[in-house]
Design a protein around this motif. Structure first.
Motif, PDB file in Angstrom:
ATOM      1  N   ILE A 182       0.864  -1.173   0.000  1.00 48.65           N
ATOM      2  CA  ILE A 182       0.000   0.000   0.000  1.00 48.65           C
ATOM      3  C   ILE A 182       0.903   1.227   0.000  1.00 48.65           C
ATOM      4  O   ILE A 182       1.852   1.303   0.791  1.00 48.65           O
ATOM      5  CB  ILE A 182      -0.911   0.042   1.242  1.00 48.65           C
ATOM      6  CG1 ILE A 182      -1.882  -1.140   1.258  1.00 48.65           C
ATOM      7  CG2 ILE A 182      -1.685   1.350   1.329  1.00 48.65           C
ATOM      8  CD1 ILE A 182      -2.702  -1.247   2.541  1.00 48.65           C
ATOM      9  N   ALA A 183       0.625   2.175  -0.888  1.00 46.75           N
ATOM     10  CA  ALA A 183       1.311   3.477  -0.908  1.00 46.75           C
ATOM     11  C   ALA A 183       2.828   3.339  -0.861  1.00 46.75           C
ATOM     12  O   ALA A 183       3.509   4.012  -0.079  1.00 46.75           O
ATOM     13  CB  ALA A 183       0.809   4.341   0.247  1.00 46.75           C
ATOM     14  N   SER A 184       3.361   2.512  -1.711  1.00 47.82           N
ATOM     15  CA  SER A 184       4.790   2.239  -1.680  1.00 47.82           C
ATOM     16  C   SER A 184       5.589   3.425  -2.205  1.00 47.82           C
ATOM     17  O   SER A 184       5.258   4.005  -3.243  1.00 47.82           O
ATOM     18  CB  SER A 184       5.105   0.995  -2.515  1.00 47.82           C
ATOM     19  OG  SER A 184       6.492   0.755  -2.541  1.00 47.82           O
ATOM     20  N   ASP A 185       6.673   3.776  -1.488  1.00 47.92           N
ATOM     21  CA  ASP A 185       7.580   4.803  -2.004  1.00 47.92           C
ATOM     22  C   ASP A 185       8.585   4.205  -2.984  1.00 47.92           C
ATOM     23  O   ASP A 185       9.381   4.928  -3.581  1.00 47.92           O
ATOM     24  CB  ASP A 185       8.285   5.522  -0.861  1.00 47.92           C
ATOM     25  CG  ASP A 185       8.950   4.562   0.116  1.00 47.92           C
ATOM     26  OD1 ASP A 185       8.964   3.342  -0.156  1.00 47.92           O
ATOM     27  OD2 ASP A 185       9.445   5.031   1.159  1.00 47.92           O
ATOM     28  N   ALA A 186       8.565   2.899  -3.134  1.00 47.24           N
ATOM     29  CA  ALA A 186       9.295   2.192  -4.189  1.00 47.24           C
ATOM     30  C   ALA A 186       8.219   1.520  -5.037  1.00 47.24           C
ATOM     31  O   ALA A 186       7.852   0.374  -4.788  1.00 47.24           O
ATOM     32  CB  ALA A 186      10.262   1.181  -3.607  1.00 47.24           C
TER      33      ALA A 186
END
Length: 801
Positions: A182-186
């Motif tokens: 969820i909402a990965s910065d990668a």
């Protein structure tokens, strides 16, 4: 007649005899195809798909799970042909002059449309493609095929079919294992492994995709809209495979595409206006819709997201990756986290999730110590045998054994049981070696399942659970032919019951622990006492006293269920960690449900245990680790426990479906007149009989509760293991008992002679007795029957008779 009316008349085989799937039902909404200069729209009441002709892409996906045409929000931010050659290009930028629409089929039963000339870049096309969209009457799935070819040679970093979607959490089921974010910065996860299934859910909808033809697959999870995505890669290679990565396609190396290079992609796309993937929901009548929705939301929204098996084979976390996981690299906590996760996965009936659950069990079993101790958890790939608190618990061994047996019961994989029974026996030995015959209790080194609490010596929590565990293991031993050992296990369970009642009883509850010097320590633990009621340790009079005291607690059922009457202070916990002292726990809610079932307390089960958490799950999709006294959510977000609890209570208690190692018991507690169909479990039930198709092999003892005392029932067995007809008479308790084969291609029906399904095939063998662990006869009020019928979702219709 409708399914609901058939069930109202108590016709147990109505679903099988009268109903047809929605896709084939005459009353299913017709497929419509609308074409304008701007768009092509296919719809059938379940799905509405819009292809934008001005900006070529599948621009909208909407759904109505019930098929009434009340479509939810658009779940697609665009499914388009994309190319990266240092810059990003998309078919959505504009239409080429040769774009053409050809309707291949149009009628009430099906529509199929072909769109030619969809190019990856209207200003300088490299790839052109033909899209074929197909939709059938009564189907929740849109079929998409994309045939593409290069019109010239060029160097590119990628050519993809790129899905931009609105749901917030992404799940990928690969052959190698599962991953979720969820909402990965990668935001990218690329793999060359075979993708079995992709879905995204959350925020009021889901998109479920089975995709084929790609050379690589990329999952996409972003902290901003569009939050999720999938990419079917035709050309190019993502620069970093098998891990979540922030680089993007701009970091990929260039590859050559030759003029005439061709690709064929396909996808089955199932949108849903609820937060669960709908691509594999069985056709036919099913359970009450709020129950079906809760079950699938719990399993696919949370339990499946615990799987971290792509990166760490055989391991599961206790929370979703949102984008990180609450307990860091801690995995496979069998204290009892992973047991609850395993059970929810197994109750899905999904073969992939069943296989994943098996890998979790095998991973921890393979790390068993020489003494028979199961790891408490793993830190990454490293097994650890003590809890985070430093305590040595009995729980990992108890719940690992329970999970192993749960896998066998859910799948019927007796061969796996035979191969792993030596490990199960060794793990049990770690527990039984601590049994003191003079006291008739197990001397526990620590707490059962709340690791921060100091509980040791002859504890009520471990000993109560040992009673049920020993009887379950005895069933396994008897199944494999060792009746003598099974008898010893049952005798030991009986001795522990005696020991608890003789040594731990304190007038209206069992004390926390008895010490070797004869002193006791007591917090009036709700978990241990509820387990003692649920597992039959407490005689009926003692059970009533226990429940009266538990129910008098001010925080007991803010949400199920509070820990203890007396608070564990800093001196009563390991390291002074009192975080679990003043909260509820889902695991104790499970124990609470066992107790209420044992005494027939339906209102507390439905109104204070299952109902509130089910409502929270349907309202929020993901739940926190705990609740406070007022019932407010607290602690770790995206946690496994309460969703798994809902899945377990629906299957085991509300619907009362117990497929055991030797027995099949159908004893609904708060549901009636239903068809429960998930995976290989297909049970049609009413007060007029039952029809069952279940996993397993061999002969089982069946007990169908809630039937007419003294009535004769025709027992028929059709399919692979068909047998001559037989009959059974319901006992005075309203239970029909008989023995019959079991198997995924075998249907066993118990119904009054002359009703639909009765006597239609072959029947079962002689009657067999059910052990005394059966639930009481089900009696459901008229109001609850009416409510249950109202919620029965007619995903199919029946011909008028």
């Amino acid at each position: 007649m409708t399914i609901a009316s058939a069930l109202r008349r108590g016709v147990v085989a109505a679903v099988a005899a009268l109903c047809v799937p929605a896709a084939a039902a005459s009353a299913a909404p017709p497929v419509t195809l609308e074409r304008t200069a701007d768009q092509v729209v296919l719809a059938n009441g379940f799905v509405r798909a819009t292809f934008d002709l001005r900006h070529p892409q599948l621009a909208a996906l909407q759904a109505d799970f019930q098929g009434n045409g009340n479509y939810g929000a658009n779940l697609s931010a665009g499914i388009a042909l994309a190319r990266n050659d240092g810059a990003e290009h998309s078919s959505a930028a504009g239409a080429a002059g040769g774009l053409a629409v050809n309707v291949l089929e149009q009628g009430p039963g099906a529509a199929r449309v072909q769109i030619d000339g969809v190019v990856d870049d209207v200003n300088s096309p490299l790839v052109t493609s033909t899209w074929t969209l197909a939709l059938g009457s009564g189907s929740r799935t849109l079929d998409l095929a994309v045939d593409a070819h290069a019109v010239r040679a060029a160097q590119v970093r990628s050519v993809r079919l790129a899905y931009a979607l609105t749901p917030t959490s992404v799940y990928g089921f690969f052959d190698r294992g599962a991953t979720q974010r969820i909402a990965s910065d990668a935001p990218y996860f690329a793999s060359a492994d075979h993708l079995q299934r992709f879905y995204a859910l959350g925020g009021g909808g889901a998109v479920d995709v089975t995709a084929a033809g790609q050379r690589q697959t990329a999952l996409v999870s972003r902290p901003s809209a569009p939050a999720s995505g999938l990419e079917q890669v035709m050309a190019g290679s993502y620069p970093r495979l098998d891990a979540w990565d922030a680089g993007g396609w701009a970091q990929a190396g260039a590859v050559n595409v030759g003029a005439g290079d061709a690709w064929h992609l396909s996808a089955r796309i199932t949108p849903n206006n609820y937060d669960f993937p709908a691509g594999a929901v069985p056709d036919g009548a099913n359970m009450r819709f709020d129950d079906l929705r809760a079950m699938l939301t719990a399993v696919y929204g949370t339990a499946a997201g615990m799987l971290d098996t792509y990166q760490l084979p055989g391991e599961a976390a206790p929370s979703l990756a949102a984008p990180t996981r609450w307990y860091g690299d801690g995995r496979n906590f069998y204290d009892p986290d992973t047991w609850l996760i395993d059970t929810a996965l197994l109750y899905s009936g999904d073969p992939y999730l069943e296989q994943q659950a098996r890998t979790l069990i095998e991973k921890s079993g393979d790390a068993m110590s020489a003494s028979g101790q199961i790891p408490h958890h793993f830190n990454g790939a490293t097994p650890t045998y003590t809890a985070l608190s430093g305590a040595t618990q009995t729980g990992p061994n108890i719940f690992w054994i329970s999970a192993a047996l749960q896998y066998v019961k859910a799948t019927g994989d007796d061969g796996w049981l035979r191969a792993h029974m030596p490990a199960i026996e060794r793990a049990l030995g770690f527990l039984t070696d601590r049994y003191d015959p003079a006291v008739k209790l197990v001397n526990a080194p620590g707490p059962l399942w709340i690791d921060v609490f100091v509980r040791q010596n002859f504890t009520a929590d471990t000993n109560a659970f040992m009673v049920d565990l020993l009887r379950e293991v005895a069933d396994a031993e008897a199944l494999l032919g060792d009746d003598a050992l099974a008898a010893r296990r049952r005798a030991l369970a009986d001795d522990i019951v005696t020991g608890m009642n003789d040594r731990l009883w304190a007038g209206d509850h069992y004390v926390t622990q008895l010490n070797p010097d004869g002193t006791t320590r007591d917090f009036v633990d709700y978990d241990a006492n509820l387990l003692a009621v649920g597992f039959g340790v407490a005689p009926p009079d003692r059970a009533q006293k226990i429940l009266a005291r538990v129910d008098a607690g001010p925080c007991t059922h803010g949400r199920p269920t509070w820990v203890s009457e007396r608070t564990y202070g800093s001196g009563d916990t390991y390291g002074g960690n009192t975080g679990d002292s003043a909260v509820t726990m889902g695991r104790i809610g499970w124990a609470d449900a066992q107790a209420r079932r044992r005494v027939g307390d339906r209102s507390t089960f439905e109104d204070k245990i299952l109902g509130p958490v089910q409502s929270d799950l349907l309202a929020r999709t993901w739940l926190t680790e705990r609740y406070d006294c007022a019932g407010h959510a607290t602690r770790a977000p995206y946690y496994y426990e309460y969703p798994s609890l809902v899945a377990m209570l629906l299957r085991e208690t509300a619907y009362g479906i117990d497929v055991g190692l030797q027995d099949v018991v159908i004893a609904p507690f708060t549901r009636s007149d239903f068809r429960y169909h998930l995976g290989s479990v297909d049970v049609t039930y009413s007060g007029n009989g039952a029809s069952l198709t279940l996993p397993g092999s061999g002969i089982k003892r069946y007990a169908i509760h809630g039937q007419r005392p003294g009535a004769t029932y025709a027992i028929t067995v059709t399919g692979e293991n068909a047998q001559p007809p037989a009959s059974a008479v319901a006992g005075a308790d309203g239970v029909v008992r008989f023995s019959a084969p079991i198997g995924p291609r075998t249907t066993v029906t118990a119904a009054p002679p002359g009703s639909p399904g009765a006597g239609a095939g072959a029947g079962a063998g002689a009657s067999g007795a059910r052990p005394d662990r059966t639930a009481p006869k089900v009696r459901v009020s008229a109001r609850r029957r009416q409510r249950a019928r109202r919620y029965i979702r007619v995903a199919v219709t029946c011909d008028e008779r």
